[in-house]
Design a protein around this motif. Structure first.
Motif, PDB file in Angstrom:
ATOM      1  N   MET A  16       2.095   6.044   6.149  1.00 37.69           N
ATOM      2  CA  MET A  16       0.760   6.628   6.294  1.00 37.69           C
ATOM      3  C   MET A  16      -0.122   6.285   5.093  1.00 37.69           C
ATOM      4  SD  MET A  16       1.581  10.400   7.862  1.00 37.69           S
ATOM      5  CE  MET A  16      -0.080  11.017   7.697  1.00 37.69           C
ATOM      6  N   ILE A  17       0.459   6.320   3.894  1.00 33.75           N
ATOM      7  CA  ILE A  17      -0.299   5.991   2.688  1.00 33.75           C
ATOM      8  C   ILE A  17      -0.744   4.535   2.716  1.00 33.75           C
ATOM      9  CG2 ILE A  17      -0.118   5.709   0.183  1.00 33.75           C
ATOM     10  CD1 ILE A  17       1.758   8.166   0.215  1.00 33.75           C
ATOM     11  N   ILE A  18       0.161   3.639   3.066  1.00 31.47           N
ATOM     12  CA  ILE A  18      -0.158   2.210   3.079  1.00 31.47           C
ATOM     13  C   ILE A  18      -1.212   1.893   4.127  1.00 31.47           C
ATOM     14  CG2 ILE A  18       0.797  -0.066   3.588  1.00 31.47           C
ATOM     15  CD1 ILE A  18       3.428   0.964   2.301  1.00 31.47           C
ATOM     16  N   VAL A  19      -1.024   2.391   5.347  1.00 34.84           N
ATOM     17  CA  VAL A  19      -1.999   2.136   6.412  1.00 34.84           C
ATOM     18  C   VAL A  19      -3.351   2.756   6.067  1.00 34.84           C
ATOM     19  CG1 VAL A  19      -2.542   2.643   8.829  1.00 34.84           C
ATOM     20  CG2 VAL A  19      -0.269   1.840   8.214  1.00 34.84           C
ATOM     21  N   GLY A  20      -3.338   3.950   5.504  1.00 34.60           N
ATOM     22  CA  GLY A  20      -4.593   4.591   5.112  1.00 34.60           C
ATOM     23  C   GLY A  20      -5.331   3.816   4.045  1.00 34.60           C
ATOM     24  N   ALA A  21      -4.601   3.304   3.051  1.00 32.88           N
ATOM     25  CA  ALA A  21      -5.243   2.524   1.994  1.00 32.88           C
ATOM     26  C   ALA A  21      -5.819   1.223   2.545  1.00 32.88           C
ATOM     27  CB  ALA A  21      -4.242   2.229   0.883  1.00 32.88           C
ATOM     28  N   LEU A  22      -5.082   0.562   3.428  1.00 33.67           N
ATOM     29  CA  LEU A  22      -5.583  -0.680   4.019  1.00 33.67           C
ATOM     30  C   LEU A  22      -6.806  -0.435   4.897  1.00 33.67           C
ATOM     31  CD1 LEU A  22      -2.223  -2.437   4.960  1.00 33.67           C
ATOM     32  CD2 LEU A  22      -3.806  -3.053   3.122  1.00 33.67           C
ATOM     33  N   LEU A  23      -6.759   0.620   5.692  1.00 37.22           N
ATOM     34  CA  LEU A  23      -7.884   0.933   6.566  1.00 37.22           C
ATOM     35  C   LEU A  23      -9.120   1.342   5.766  1.00 37.22           C
ATOM     36  CD1 LEU A  23      -8.684   1.167   9.527  1.00 37.22           C
ATOM     37  CD2 LEU A  23      -7.874   3.521   9.494  1.00 37.22           C
TER      38      LEU A  23
END
Length: 73
Positions: free
Chosen positions: A51-58
């Motif tokens: 969730m952290i990785i996808v949120g940062a990328l988005l």
């Protein structure tokens, strides 16, 4: 509007993932949002990390797109 939605959605995912991961590290039995997932502690921690990785990328994508359109000033 799509860029702003991506930015806000990414920030929301990032915050929820970070908060859940910290809570899970502090108390292994308190799984929070991902309490329904099977696999125990490692899978839940991996879910919060994702969730952290996808949120940062988005959020990064939404931020760069907003800058290019002139709204980042």
């Amino acid at each position: 509007m799509k860029r702003v939605t991506g930015l806000v959605g990414g920030m929301l995912l990032f915050v929820l993932g970070a908060q859940g991961g910290i809570r899970l590290l502090a108390d292994h039995d308190n799984a929070g949002l991902l309490s329904w997932t099977p696999g125990g502690f490692p899978m839940r921690l991996s879910g919060y990390a994702l969730m952290i990785i996808v949120g940062a990328l988005l959020a990064g994508w939404g931020s760069k797109k907003a800058e290019r359109s002139g709204r980042g000033e």
